[in-house]
Design a protein around this motif. Structure first.
Motif, mmCIF file in Angstrom:
data_model
loop_
_atom_site.group_PDB
_atom_site.id
_atom_site.type_symbol
_atom_site.label_atom_id
_atom_site.label_comp_id
_atom_site.label_asym_id
_atom_site.label_seq_id
_atom_site.Cartn_x
_atom_site.Cartn_y
_atom_site.Cartn_z
ATOM 1 N N SER A 40 1.063 -1.186 -0.101
ATOM 2 C CA SER A 40 0.015 0.056 0.094
ATOM 3 C C SER A 40 0.743 1.018 0.056
ATOM 4 C CB SER A 40 -0.825 0.099 1.102
ATOM 5 O OG SER A 40 -1.843 -1.184 0.977
ATOM 6 N N ILE A 41 0.519 2.157 -0.864
ATOM 7 C CA ILE A 41 1.515 3.381 -0.675
ATOM 8 C C ILE A 41 0.503 4.454 -0.743
ATOM 9 C CG2 ILE A 41 2.534 4.936 -2.379
ATOM 10 C CD1 ILE A 41 3.470 2.475 -3.837
ATOM 11 N N ALA A 42 0.691 5.506 0.285
ATOM 12 C CA ALA A 42 -0.015 6.472 0.676
ATOM 13 C C ALA A 42 0.844 7.992 0.528
ATOM 14 C CB ALA A 42 -0.477 6.976 1.898
ATOM 15 N N ALA A 43 0.178 8.742 -0.332
ATOM 16 C CA ALA A 43 1.318 10.220 -0.538
ATOM 17 C C ALA A 43 0.388 11.281 -0.464
ATOM 18 C CB ALA A 43 1.597 9.965 -2.132
ATOM 19 N N ASP A 44 1.302 12.394 -0.040
ATOM 20 C CA ASP A 44 0.872 13.807 0.158
ATOM 21 C C ASP A 44 1.444 14.373 -0.865
ATOM 22 O OD1 ASP A 44 0.221 16.323 0.720
ATOM 23 O OD2 ASP A 44 1.199 16.499 2.797
ATOM 24 N N LEU A 45 0.954 14.504 -2.130
ATOM 25 C CA LEU A 45 1.437 15.242 -3.285
ATOM 26 C C LEU A 45 1.893 16.612 -3.066
ATOM 27 C CD1 LEU A 45 -0.845 13.544 -5.867
ATOM 28 C CD2 LEU A 45 1.087 12.667 -4.973
ATOM 29 N N VAL A 71 0.341 20.427 -8.013
ATOM 30 C CA VAL A 71 -0.740 19.333 -7.909
ATOM 31 C C VAL A 71 -0.499 19.171 -6.303
ATOM 32 C CG1 VAL A 71 -1.163 17.012 -8.217
ATOM 33 C CG2 VAL A 71 -0.141 18.480 -10.162
ATOM 34 N N ARG A 72 -1.735 19.262 -5.573
ATOM 35 C CA ARG A 72 -1.603 19.136 -4.190
ATOM 36 C C ARG A 72 -2.723 18.372 -3.693
ATOM 37 N NH1 ARG A 72 2.347 22.014 -4.961
ATOM 38 N NH2 ARG A 72 2.744 24.150 -4.106
ATOM 39 N N GLY A 73 -2.523 17.353 -2.708
ATOM 40 C CA GLY A 73 -3.654 16.573 -2.142
ATOM 41 C C GLY A 73 -3.118 15.253 -1.939
ATOM 42 N N LEU A 74 -4.064 14.513 -1.294
ATOM 43 C CA LEU A 74 -3.651 13.325 -0.985
ATOM 44 C C LEU A 74 -4.145 11.993 -1.713
ATOM 45 C CD1 LEU A 74 -4.641 13.388 3.016
ATOM 46 C CD2 LEU A 74 -2.170 13.612 1.889
ATOM 47 N N ASP A 134 -15.309 14.450 3.564
ATOM 48 C CA ASP A 134 -14.008 14.299 4.014
ATOM 49 C C ASP A 134 -13.020 13.822 3.221
ATOM 50 O OD1 ASP A 134 -15.129 15.670 6.377
ATOM 51 O OD2 ASP A 134 -15.166 13.857 7.622
ATOM 52 N N THR A 135 -13.273 12.748 2.838
ATOM 53 C CA THR A 135 -12.255 11.877 1.697
ATOM 54 C C THR A 135 -12.026 12.646 0.443
ATOM 55 O OG1 THR A 135 -13.822 10.542 0.963
ATOM 56 C CG2 THR A 135 -12.579 9.979 2.920
ATOM 57 N N HIS A 136 -13.256 13.457 -0.226
ATOM 58 C CA HIS A 136 -13.221 14.035 -1.591
ATOM 59 C C HIS A 136 -12.580 15.543 -1.067
ATOM 60 C CE1 HIS A 136 -14.376 14.947 -5.422
ATOM 61 N NE2 HIS A 136 -14.796 16.313 -5.084
ATOM 62 N N ALA A 137 -12.409 16.008 -0.123
ATOM 63 C CA ALA A 137 -11.914 17.419 0.015
ATOM 64 C C ALA A 137 -10.256 17.492 0.046
ATOM 65 C CB ALA A 137 -12.459 17.934 1.579
ATOM 66 N N VAL A 138 -9.718 16.415 0.175
ATOM 67 C CA VAL A 138 -8.229 15.980 0.367
ATOM 68 C C VAL A 138 -7.728 15.368 -0.998
ATOM 69 C CG1 VAL A 138 -8.063 16.127 2.877
ATOM 70 C CG2 VAL A 138 -8.246 13.961 1.650
ATOM 71 N N THR A 139 -8.466 14.970 -1.823
ATOM 72 C CA THR A 139 -8.010 14.492 -3.227
ATOM 73 C C THR A 139 -7.156 15.468 -3.890
ATOM 74 O OG1 THR A 139 -9.985 14.954 -4.354
ATOM 75 C CG2 THR A 139 -10.023 12.734 -3.462
ATOM 76 N N PRO A 140 -6.317 14.887 -4.828
ATOM 77 C CA PRO A 140 -5.619 16.218 -5.549
ATOM 78 C C PRO A 140 -6.255 17.247 -6.352
ATOM 79 C CG PRO A 140 -4.635 14.034 -5.856
ATOM 80 C CD PRO A 140 -6.109 13.928 -5.348
ATOM 81 N N THR A 141 -5.872 18.199 -6.111
ATOM 82 C CA THR A 141 -6.292 19.581 -6.912
ATOM 83 C C THR A 141 -4.999 20.189 -7.686
ATOM 84 O OG1 THR A 141 -7.607 20.144 -5.234
ATOM 85 C CG2 THR A 141 -6.865 21.985 -6.912
ATOM 86 N N ILE A 142 -5.376 20.417 -9.064
ATOM 87 C CA ILE A 142 -4.459 20.609 -9.966
ATOM 88 C C ILE A 142 -4.636 21.981 -10.259
ATOM 89 C CG2 ILE A 142 -3.313 20.471 -12.446
ATOM 90 C CD1 ILE A 142 -4.397 17.409 -12.229
ATOM 91 N N ILE A 161 -8.215 22.189 -11.508
ATOM 92 C CA ILE A 161 -9.069 21.291 -11.657
ATOM 93 C C ILE A 161 -9.108 20.691 -10.158
ATOM 94 C CG2 ILE A 161 -9.394 18.804 -12.170
ATOM 95 C CD1 ILE A 161 -7.433 19.762 -14.785
ATOM 96 N N LYS A 162 -10.261 20.848 -9.533
ATOM 97 C CA LYS A 162 -10.383 20.490 -8.086
ATOM 98 C C LYS A 162 -10.741 19.232 -7.686
ATOM 99 C CE LYS A 162 -11.710 23.282 -4.146
ATOM 100 N NZ LYS A 162 -10.598 23.371 -3.439
ATOM 101 N N ASN A 163 -10.161 18.695 -6.758
ATOM 102 C CA ASN A 163 -10.345 17.346 -6.312
ATOM 103 C C ASN A 163 -10.433 16.214 -7.257
ATOM 104 O OD1 ASN A 163 -12.552 19.400 -4.209
ATOM 105 N ND2 ASN A 163 -10.789 18.063 -3.220
ATOM 106 N N LEU A 164 -9.425 15.972 -7.940
ATOM 107 C CA LEU A 164 -9.152 14.991 -8.929
ATOM 108 C C LEU A 164 -9.347 13.611 -8.150
ATOM 109 C CD1 LEU A 164 -8.281 13.997 -11.777
ATOM 110 C CD2 LEU A 164 -6.162 14.193 -11.165
ATOM 111 N N ASP A 165 -10.298 13.152 -8.339
ATOM 112 C CA ASP A 165 -10.872 12.015 -7.441
ATOM 113 C C ASP A 165 -10.647 10.681 -8.429
ATOM 114 O OD1 ASP A 165 -11.752 10.039 -5.776
ATOM 115 O OD2 ASP A 165 -13.726 10.991 -5.407
#
Length: 176
Positions: A40-45, A71-74, A134-142, A161-165
């Motif tokens: 499993s990999i988790a990343a804070d981009l 690009v920022r997000g989890l 909560d989970t959608h709010a931290v997905t990557p935003t470009i 591009i907000k919340n690239l899910d």
């Protein structure tokens, strides 16, 4: 004194090597062993790209630049190795979920990709647990800070591009 220290160090090394030595195991004993597979990999981009420029190279061409790209997000991902049956089941499930005919699309897709029935590495972005908001709010935003034309041209503004899910996305990789 140095001889004693070297002898003691050698004895400690020998003891640690013998304690971690591998031993043979028979096939019938091995069949009773279980383990856990996958990674499993988790990343804070936190990705920054100064600019991306497209240039039209014909005689009347110009260019357009996308500047200050971030690009920022989890994100989280799992990596597993699937055997042929598990891979075909996973792809078949995706085809069926999209409304395709598994009996015709699966073999055609396998043939087009050169898949010959071996193991496959699966990269999956699983659905996060917890409240959807909560989970959608931290997905990557470009974010693209500005879009400009060449030769000090005017700006087209910016783009986000907000919340690239990517939850639920699966990527498979295999050799051929």
């Amino acid at each position: 004194m140095k001889f004693f220290q070297l002898t003691a160090a050698a004895a400690l090394v020998a003891a640690s090597l013998s304690a971690s030595a591998m031993t043979s195991i028979a096939d019938d004993e091995l069949s009773t062993v279980s383990g856990q597979d996958g990674v499993s990999i988790a990343a804070d981009l936190n990705i920054n790209i100064g600019s991306f420029t497209y240039t039209d190279t014909d005689a009347t061409g110009g260019s357009v630049s996308f500047n200050n790209i971030t690009v920022r997000g989890l994100m989280d991902m799992t990596i597993d190795v699937l055997n042929a049956a598990a891979f075909q089941g996973a792809v078949g499930g995706s085809i069926a979920a999209l409304g395709g005919n598994v009996a015709t699309v699966l073999p055609a897709t396998a043939a087009a990709l050169g898949y010959t029935g071996g193991d496959v590495v699966q990269f999956a972005f699983p659905a996060s647990t917890g409240a959807v908001a909560d989970t959608h709010a931290v997905t990557p935003t470009i974010t693209i800070g500005s879009i400009t034309t060449g030769n000090n041209g005017k700006s087209f503004g910016s783009l986000q591009i907000k919340n690239l899910d990517m939850q639920g996305t699966t990527v498979w990789m295999f050799g051929h």
